[in-house]
Structures are given as C-alpha cells and as structure tokens.
Scaffold this motif. Sequence first.
Motif, PDB file in Angstrom:
ATOM      1  N   GLU A 142       8.591  11.924   6.880  1.00 57.79           N
ATOM      2  CA  GLU A 142       8.436  11.059   8.062  1.00 57.79           C
ATOM      3  C   GLU A 142       8.773   9.606   7.696  1.00 57.79           C
ATOM      4  N   MET A 143       8.369   9.206   6.503  1.00 55.03           N
ATOM      5  CA  MET A 143       8.675   7.835   6.049  1.00 55.03           C
ATOM      6  C   MET A 143      10.181   7.645   5.903  1.00 55.03           C
ATOM      7  N   GLN A 144      10.814   8.653   5.314  1.00 58.50           N
ATOM      8  CA  GLN A 144      12.273   8.570   5.127  1.00 58.50           C
ATOM      9  C   GLN A 144      12.974   8.481   6.471  1.00 58.50           C
ATOM     10  N   ASP A 145      12.521   9.303   7.416  1.00 54.86           N
ATOM     11  CA  ASP A 145      13.146   9.291   8.746  1.00 54.86           C
ATOM     12  C   ASP A 145      13.053   7.910   9.387  1.00 54.86           C
ATOM     13  N   LEU A 146      12.011   7.165   9.015  1.00 56.58           N
ATOM     14  CA  LEU A 146      11.876   5.810   9.564  1.00 56.58           C
ATOM     15  C   LEU A 146      12.613   4.779   8.705  1.00 56.58           C
ATOM     16  N   GLY A 147      13.266   5.256   7.678  1.00 57.13           N
ATOM     17  CA  GLY A 147      14.066   4.346   6.841  1.00 57.13           C
ATOM     18  C   GLY A 147      13.265   3.626   5.774  1.00 57.13           C
ATOM     19  N   LEU A 148      12.067   4.094   5.472  1.00 56.21           N
ATOM     20  CA  LEU A 148      11.286   3.424   4.422  1.00 56.21           C
ATOM     21  C   LEU A 148      11.797   3.854   3.050  1.00 56.21           C
ATOM     22  N   GLU A 149      11.715   2.923   2.104  1.00 52.03           N
ATOM     23  CA  GLU A 149      12.083   3.271   0.729  1.00 52.03           C
ATOM     24  C   GLU A 149      10.811   3.745   0.027  1.00 52.03           C
ATOM     25  N   ILE A 150      10.897   4.940  -0.563  1.00 52.02           N
ATOM     26  CA  ILE A 150       9.674   5.536  -1.106  1.00 52.02           C
ATOM     27  C   ILE A 150       9.554   5.295  -2.603  1.00 52.02           C
ATOM     28  N   HIS A 151       8.359   4.875  -3.003  1.00 50.51           N
ATOM     29  CA  HIS A 151       8.037   4.740  -4.424  1.00 50.51           C
ATOM     30  C   HIS A 151       6.827   5.631  -4.677  1.00 50.51           C
ATOM     31  N   GLU A 152       6.728   6.131  -5.903  1.00 49.73           N
ATOM     32  CA  GLU A 152       5.572   6.964  -6.260  1.00 49.73           C
ATOM     33  C   GLU A 152       5.119   6.599  -7.658  1.00 49.73           C
ATOM     34  N   ASP A 153       3.912   7.026  -8.008  1.00 50.68           N
ATOM     35  CA  ASP A 153       3.472   6.820  -9.393  1.00 50.68           C
ATOM     36  C   ASP A 153       2.863   8.110  -9.918  1.00 50.68           C
ATOM     37  N   CYS A 154       2.358   8.059 -11.156  1.00 58.94           N
ATOM     38  CA  CYS A 154       1.980   9.304 -11.831  1.00 58.94           C
ATOM     39  C   CYS A 154       0.631   9.853 -11.392  1.00 58.94           C
ATOM     40  N   VAL A 155      -0.097   9.172 -10.507  1.00 65.39           N
ATOM     41  CA  VAL A 155      -1.331   9.792  -9.987  1.00 65.39           C
ATOM     42  C   VAL A 155      -1.156  10.262  -8.547  1.00 65.39           C
ATOM     43  N   GLY A 156       0.050  10.100  -8.002  1.00 58.08           N
ATOM     44  CA  GLY A 156       0.318  10.647  -6.674  1.00 58.08           C
ATOM     45  C   GLY A 156       0.180   9.671  -5.522  1.00 58.08           C
ATOM     46  N   ASN A 157       0.088   8.375  -5.815  1.00 60.33           N
ATOM     47  CA  ASN A 157       0.133   7.400  -4.711  1.00 60.33           C
ATOM     48  C   ASN A 157       1.539   7.394  -4.134  1.00 60.33           C
ATOM     49  N   ILE A 158       1.622   7.203  -2.816  1.00 57.93           N
ATOM     50  CA  ILE A 158       2.930   7.060  -2.160  1.00 57.93           C
ATOM     51  C   ILE A 158       2.996   5.666  -1.535  1.00 57.93           C
ATOM     52  N   GLN A 178      12.356  -7.537  11.756  1.00 55.82           N
ATOM     53  CA  GLN A 178      12.250  -7.389  10.303  1.00 55.82           C
ATOM     54  C   GLN A 178      11.349  -8.508   9.793  1.00 55.82           C
ATOM     55  N   PRO A 179      10.232  -8.153   9.158  1.00 61.58           N
ATOM     56  CA  PRO A 179       9.281  -9.193   8.738  1.00 61.58           C
ATOM     57  C   PRO A 179       9.834 -10.035   7.597  1.00 61.58           C
ATOM     58  N   LYS A 180       9.192 -11.168   7.346  1.00 61.08           N
ATOM     59  CA  LYS A 180       9.604 -11.992   6.203  1.00 61.08           C
ATOM     60  C   LYS A 180       9.249 -11.250   4.909  1.00 61.08           C
ATOM     61  N   ARG A 181       7.979 -10.896   4.753  1.00 63.91           N
ATOM     62  CA  ARG A 181       7.565 -10.134   3.564  1.00 63.91           C
ATOM     63  C   ARG A 181       7.764  -8.646   3.841  1.00 63.91           C
ATOM     64  N   SER A 182       8.036  -7.872   2.803  1.00 58.70           N
ATOM     65  CA  SER A 182       8.093  -6.420   2.995  1.00 58.70           C
ATOM     66  C   SER A 182       6.703  -5.921   3.379  1.00 58.70           C
ATOM     67  N   ILE A 183       6.689  -4.854   4.162  1.00 60.32           N
ATOM     68  CA  ILE A 183       5.413  -4.191   4.502  1.00 60.32           C
ATOM     69  C   ILE A 183       5.440  -2.813   3.872  1.00 60.32           C
ATOM     70  N   PHE A 184       4.395  -2.489   3.138  1.00 56.40           N
ATOM     71  CA  PHE A 184       4.301  -1.179   2.498  1.00 56.40           C
ATOM     72  C   PHE A 184       3.293  -0.322   3.253  1.00 56.40           C
ATOM     73  N   VAL A 185       3.729   0.888   3.621  1.00 50.93           N
ATOM     74  CA  VAL A 185       2.794   1.885   4.174  1.00 50.93           C
ATOM     75  C   VAL A 185       2.401   2.784   3.002  1.00 50.93           C
ATOM     76  N   ASN A 186       1.135   2.727   2.631  1.00 49.74           N
ATOM     77  CA  ASN A 186       0.709   3.463   1.430  1.00 49.74           C
ATOM     78  C   ASN A 186      -0.238   4.610   1.756  1.00 49.74           C
ATOM     79  N   ALA A 187      -0.119   5.681   0.974  1.00 49.86           N
ATOM     80  CA  ALA A 187      -1.116   6.763   1.029  1.00 49.86           C
ATOM     81  C   ALA A 187      -1.686   6.857  -0.383  1.00 49.86           C
TER      82      ALA A 187
END
Length: 412
Positions: free
Chosen positions: A45-61, A112-121
């Motif tokens: 769903e994030m990709q469909d909205l054009g978000l760039e996805i980052h992940e880490d080794c404990v499973g945060n998105i 488009q905001p000035k600062r990036s906005i991160f949607v995190n899980a």
Amino acid sequence: MKADAAQLNDWLMRIDTFNATPGEGTTRAVYTKEFYRAREYLKKEMQDLGLEIHEDCVGNIYGEYKGRHPECPPVWTGSHIDTVPHGGRYDGMAGVFAALEVIRMMKSDGYQPKRSIFVNAYAGEEMSRFGMCCIGSRAIVGRIHQQDLKDARNMAGESIFDVLSHDGFEPERFNRDFSTKPRVHASLELHIEQNRILQDKDISIGIVTGICAPTNLRCEIHGIQSHAGGTSMEDRRDAFMASAEIALALEHLAKASDSEYITGTVGAMKLEPGAANVIPGQADFSIDIRSISAQDKDDLVEALQRKIDEITRNRGVTYQLEQLNNDTPYICSPHIRELLHESAKELELPVLDMISGAYHDSLMLGDITDAAMIFIPCKDGISHDRKESIDMDDLAKGTDLLAATLRRLSEE
Ligand code: GLV
Ligand code: MN
Ligand code: MN
C-alpha cells in the motif's frame, strides 16, 4: 481535501484479514506469519502511494514521502500493526492508516511538504509475546541493545534474536542499524483512546498531554508440588496461592494509592505442572504497573516487594523477581500540542486534553524528538479485546487533524 472514512475502513478491514483467530478478535503477534503478511500488505500500500520504503533488522517499516528539502530532519507519524491475543483491529492500525491517508490526501492536493514525512510501523509495540513492549521504537531510541534481543524470551523459551534470525532478518546487524539515533524533527501518532472519557464527554478528539509508562516484572514462585487430596491444608507450599495473594496485594496497593493514573495488573500466569489434582510447585506470572508519575510507580514497586517478602515468608515458598523494564512517563511536546490546538480550532473540532493510561511508541520516541499524540474514542473504552470498535467519522476527524498538524510541522 478531507480524510475519506471509506478508504480508511477499507485498509483497516484488509489488514485485518491477516489474523490468526478470525471471528474471535484479531491475533497478530509480532514476528508471526500473520505479522509478516500484514507487513507485506502495508508495504505494498505504501509503494502504491509512491512512498520510499526503508526497513531495519528488527522489522520496523519506514515509508518516506519525500519533502522539498529531504536533507532536513523529517517528521514522523504512524503506529504499530501487531496486536495482543484476541485483540481489536484498531489499536495501532488506526494510526498507521490515518498516516497513510494523510499522504494520500497530500498527494491528491498536489502538496509536497518542506520536510519529508515518514509513515512508520514500529515492530512489536505489544509486550504480549516476548514480555518486551515497543521492541522497534525501543531499538530506534537506544533503550535496548543487541543482548536484550537475546535475553527477552517468549513462553516457549525462544529469544527475539533467535526468532528474527530464523525468520530471515539479520539481528546481528543491530549495532550497525542502530548505531546512531535518527535526527527527527517531530513525531505525531494517532491512536484510539482505550478509555471511555471521550465517549462520555461526546468529544471526538483527545490531545494527549502525557503518556503513562509501564514497569514490567516477572515473578517466579517456587513452592512444593504435591497431591491435591493427600496434602493437608496446613502442609502445603502452594505456588499458585502465594501468587494469588501477591496479585491481590498489588490490586490493593494500586487502589489505595492517591496517584490518579496508577494501575497494577497480573495478566499472564503459568503454573507447573498445571493439573487439576496437583498443587502447583511453581508459578510464573507477569506484573504490569503504570503511572504518569515515575516516583509513584517506584513507590508502588517498593511496597509490592515488601508484600512479596512477607507473603512468601508466611507461606514458606521462595521467589525470584526480575524487572524487565522501568520506563519513564513522558510529557508530550508543548509545542506540538499548541499546533494541535491551533489546527483543531481551524478545523472547528472540539478537543479534550488528556493523559494516556496506555503506553505507546511515542513514549519511546520522546527520547529523540518532540513527540505528541492524537486520540480518537473507542466504543465504551474497550480495547485489547475483540469488542474493540470505533466510529469511522471520528477516525476521519482525527486524520484531518493529523494532516493539518503534520503540514505545519513539516513546513517548520
Ligand atoms: C499498549 O498496548 C499497552 O499495553 O498500553
Ligand atoms: Mn495495545
Ligand atoms: Mn497500541
């Protein structure tokens, strides 16, 4: 553009299909099959909205909506997608999809905001599987280290580290992934209230002033296993009865405290050997104590320890008490609260300032940035239960407030 309640509902119902107990509430414990499937769904769903996805080794998105100045510290929003056993479908997920809806609205508006906005899980907000809450956000802010992933174990004795390795994550990357704390301009999380104050006052929005923090303990009582019929009442060293008396002492101490937001809970207990005709030789149970005052919480823990000494001595059993965490309550950012009030005024939304009795990822994030929260009501205050329910219009209003305030924060 206003938030679309139907879109929010659609997302929430879809993610709810990743559920180990359909028809009996939502069960999606961290690092289980359902959790991984829900992650994949969310990332799509994030990709469909054009978000760039980052992940880490404990499973945060982390889903990044690039700002005009991506070099500036970003603004974070989002919540969690794991649940307690037989829980609800909104605790955590409401905040994740409200955040996604904000991005959808911004994109539709061509903003488009000035600062990036991160949607995190954040991974593993619920403590129910490993006895550790907020695994993901705790790692981000540096409240845990790699060794803690090895020490925290589930009831089957598996550590977080082992489970992550088995499931294809690389927990040995922990020190690399979390070597520096991220620079974050501000964090704003929407969540259901998990109490009935908003409903009783007929107000759709709460602005959280402070977040109660938990102290979690694990208590093990060692008695003597013996025959339920053959052992006289005088001769017993019953591990369960000692635990029951400790649980009642906890309830009594919490009720007797003048601290307004103090709570004490025994939520999980395992008896050995666990048979109807055997006096338990061992009991292993959880203790959860919360307050908005660190001092009141410490005082309660101390008083409880004295009671445990007394009860176990009188009953001729022994005990071991392990402190799993002792988190500090958080006073939400006055600056963001002010922005929330201003935005609510503009949107003509009545709001109520309130304390959160539950903990949240925001409690952790407050270590590294200005953090604040928006609450929306949940029916009869019921949460962590299959009956958890919300009014979609409330969620849409909360999402409007989230959008307006994120805009302000991201232009700072
Ligand atoms: C979070 O779910 C809590 O137990 O407060
Ligand atoms: Mn919860
Ligand atoms: Mn939650």
